[in-house]
Scaffold this active site. Structure first.
Site, PDB file in Angstrom:
ATOM      1  N   LYS A  11       0.830  -1.214   0.000  1.00 58.51           N
ATOM      2  CA  LYS A  11       0.000   0.000   0.000  1.00 58.51           C
ATOM      3  C   LYS A  11       0.867   1.268   0.000  1.00 58.51           C
ATOM      4  CE  LYS A  11      -4.010  -2.234   2.176  1.00 58.51           C
ATOM      5  NZ  LYS A  11      -5.052  -2.138   3.249  1.00 58.51           N
ATOM      6  N   TYR A  51     -12.258  -2.409  -3.915  1.00 55.46           N
ATOM      7  CA  TYR A  51     -12.789  -2.607  -2.564  1.00 55.46           C
ATOM      8  C   TYR A  51     -14.325  -2.536  -2.538  1.00 55.46           C
ATOM      9  CZ  TYR A  51      -8.328  -2.661   0.018  1.00 55.46           C
ATOM     10  OH  TYR A  51      -7.103  -3.008   0.555  1.00 55.46           O
ATOM     11  N   PHE A  59     -15.858   3.155   6.799  1.00 56.25           N
ATOM     12  CA  PHE A  59     -14.466   3.507   6.508  1.00 56.25           C
ATOM     13  C   PHE A  59     -14.165   3.565   5.012  1.00 56.25           C
ATOM     14  CE2 PHE A  59     -14.483  -1.144   7.356  1.00 56.25           C
ATOM     15  CZ  PHE A  59     -13.966  -1.618   6.156  1.00 56.25           C
ATOM     16  N   ARG A  87      -1.464 -13.985   4.139  1.00 55.54           N
ATOM     17  CA  ARG A  87      -2.195 -13.335   5.244  1.00 55.54           C
ATOM     18  C   ARG A  87      -1.406 -13.476   6.554  1.00 55.54           C
ATOM     19  NH1 ARG A  87      -6.908 -10.340   4.095  1.00 55.54           N
ATOM     20  NH2 ARG A  87      -7.763 -10.974   6.096  1.00 55.54           N
ATOM     21  N   ARG A 104       2.652  -6.011   8.950  1.00 56.57           N
ATOM     22  CA  ARG A 104       1.903  -4.899   9.544  1.00 56.57           C
ATOM     23  C   ARG A 104       2.483  -4.486  10.898  1.00 56.57           C
ATOM     24  NH1 ARG A 104      -3.932  -7.104   7.326  1.00 56.57           N
ATOM     25  NH2 ARG A 104      -4.144  -5.639   5.589  1.00 56.57           N
ATOM     26  N   ASN A 114      -2.101   0.505   6.628  1.00 58.71           N
ATOM     27  CA  ASN A 114      -1.669  -0.777   7.192  1.00 58.71           C
ATOM     28  C   ASN A 114      -0.813  -1.622   6.241  1.00 58.71           C
ATOM     29  OD1 ASN A 114      -3.689  -1.670   5.561  1.00 58.71           O
ATOM     30  ND2 ASN A 114      -4.838  -2.757   7.149  1.00 58.71           N
ATOM     31  N   HIS A 117      -2.056  -5.436   1.449  1.00 62.03           N
ATOM     32  CA  HIS A 117      -3.328  -6.141   1.222  1.00 62.03           C
ATOM     33  C   HIS A 117      -3.021  -7.553   0.753  1.00 62.03           C
ATOM     34  CE1 HIS A 117      -7.128  -7.416  -0.548  1.00 62.03           C
ATOM     35  NE2 HIS A 117      -6.398  -7.813  -1.571  1.00 62.03           N
ATOM     36  N   GLU A 128      -9.551 -10.640  -7.776  1.00 59.07           N
ATOM     37  CA  GLU A 128      -8.585  -9.549  -7.600  1.00 59.07           C
ATOM     38  C   GLU A 128      -7.425  -9.672  -8.595  1.00 59.07           C
ATOM     39  OE1 GLU A 128      -7.561  -9.637  -3.449  1.00 59.07           O
ATOM     40  OE2 GLU A 128      -9.569  -9.003  -2.849  1.00 59.07           O
TER      41      GLU A 128
HETATM   42  P1  RTP Z   1      -7.095  -5.863   3.071  1.00 63.31           P
HETATM   43  O1  RTP Z   1      -8.400  -6.215   2.375  1.00 63.31           O
HETATM   44  O2  RTP Z   1      -6.627  -4.467   2.750  1.00 63.31           O
HETATM   45  O3  RTP Z   1      -6.057  -6.913   2.848  1.00 63.31           O
HETATM   46  O4  RTP Z   1      -7.303  -5.881   4.648  1.00 63.31           O
HETATM   47  P2  RTP Z   1      -8.067  -6.968   5.509  1.00 63.31           P
HETATM   48  O5  RTP Z   1      -8.592  -8.069   4.646  1.00 63.31           O
HETATM   49  O6  RTP Z   1      -7.157  -7.340   6.619  1.00 63.31           O
HETATM   50  O7  RTP Z   1      -9.265  -6.102   6.074  1.00 63.31           O
HETATM   51  P3  RTP Z   1     -10.698  -5.795   5.423  1.00 63.31           P
HETATM   52  O8  RTP Z   1     -11.737  -6.115   6.432  1.00 63.31           O
HETATM   53  O9  RTP Z   1     -10.818  -6.424   4.062  1.00 63.31           O
HETATM   54  O10 RTP Z   1     -10.667  -4.225   5.257  1.00 63.31           O
HETATM   55  C1  RTP Z   1     -10.033  -3.598   4.150  1.00 63.31           C
HETATM   56  C2  RTP Z   1      -9.214  -2.411   4.636  1.00 63.31           C
HETATM   57  O11 RTP Z   1     -10.110  -1.426   5.147  1.00 63.31           O
HETATM   58  C3  RTP Z   1      -9.522  -0.772   6.259  1.00 63.31           C
HETATM   59  N1  RTP Z   1     -10.370  -0.930   7.439  1.00 63.31           N
HETATM   60  N2  RTP Z   1     -10.606   0.048   8.255  1.00 63.31           N
HETATM   61  N3  RTP Z   1     -11.555   1.609  10.408  1.00 63.31           N
HETATM   62  C4  RTP Z   1     -11.889   0.317  10.329  1.00 63.31           C
HETATM   63  O12 RTP Z   1     -12.601  -0.227  11.145  1.00 63.31           O
HETATM   64  C5  RTP Z   1     -11.395  -0.443   9.209  1.00 63.31           C
HETATM   65  N4  RTP Z   1     -11.650  -1.711   8.985  1.00 63.31           N
HETATM   66  C6  RTP Z   1     -10.985  -2.018   7.849  1.00 63.31           C
HETATM   67  C7  RTP Z   1      -8.183  -1.406   6.512  1.00 63.31           C
HETATM   68  O13 RTP Z   1      -7.172  -0.576   5.940  1.00 63.31           O
HETATM   69  C8  RTP Z   1      -8.270  -2.730   5.794  1.00 63.31           C
HETATM   70  O14 RTP Z   1      -7.001  -3.149   5.371  1.00 63.31           O
HETATM   71 MG    MG Z   2      -9.745  -7.715   2.912  1.00 63.88          MG
END
Ligand code: RTP
Ligand code: MG
Length: 142
Positions: A11, A51, A59, A87, A104, A114, A117, A128
């Site tokens: 990112k 996304y 968010f 992951r 991270r 963070n 991804h 994706e």
């Molecule tokens: P990513 O998709 O980026 O790999 O991250 P992830 O699976 O660990 O998390 P995901 O639930 O898919 O959320 C995508 C991105 O959104 C941001 N986020 N912010 N403020 C919040 O509560 C919140 N929750 C998620 C994070 O940057 C996350 O990587």
């Molecule tokens: Mg995700």
């Protein structure tokens, strides 16, 4: 365990910190091969489409704004159990909860910025990967 492919994005915060090589080294040491890669500065439309599953979340606007704030490095990783392995290397979404030694934990400063991804399932990985790469842009070595 089957050979899989997953989509990884370094990112904008991690690209700005100049740690692409460090993160690539972690992939390689974990036995993941980079079979395609490109640096992109995402448009708002590209980030929103990528996304889309989160578009109703509070968010979402911050996420899109962050993902378009600078260049990202996008790669396809291939290897045994690549989706879960990536992951695991990344650690928890919130860096405060990420295990020591994960990407991270080492490079992320907040849940928004963070660092990385990674696809979370075979279906999202397929979607994706095709979002960013044509078949002829991938170079399998296995
Ligand atoms: P990513 O998709 O980026 O790999 O991250 P992830 O699976 O660990 O998390 P995901 O639930 O898919 O959320 C995508 C991105 O959104 C941001 N986020 N912010 N403020 C919040 O509560 C919140 N929750 C998620 C994070 O940057 C996350 O990587
Ligand atoms: Mg995700």
């Amino acid at each position: 365990m089957a050979t899989e492919r997953t989509l990884s994005i370094i990112k904008p915060d991690a690209v700005a910190k100049n740690v692409i090589g460090d993160i690539y080294s972690r992939f390689e040491k974990a036995g993941l091969q980079i079979v395609g890669a490109k640096m992109l500065h995402l448009s708002k439309e590209q980030a929103e489409g990528f996304y889309a599953e989160h578009k109703e979340r509070g968010f979402f606007a911050d996420l899109v704004s962050f993902m378009t704030s600078g260049p990202v490095m996008v790669q396809v990783l291939e290897g045994e159990g690549a989706i879960a392995k990536n992951r695991e290397l990344m650690g928890a979404t919130n860096p405060k909860e990420a295990a020591p030694g994960t990407i991270r934990a080492d490079f992320a400063s907040s849940i928004d910025a963070n660092a990385a991804h990674g696809s979370d399932a075979p279906e999202s990985a397929a979607r994706e990967i095709s979002y960013f790469f044509q078949d002829n842009e991938l170079c399998p070595r296995s």
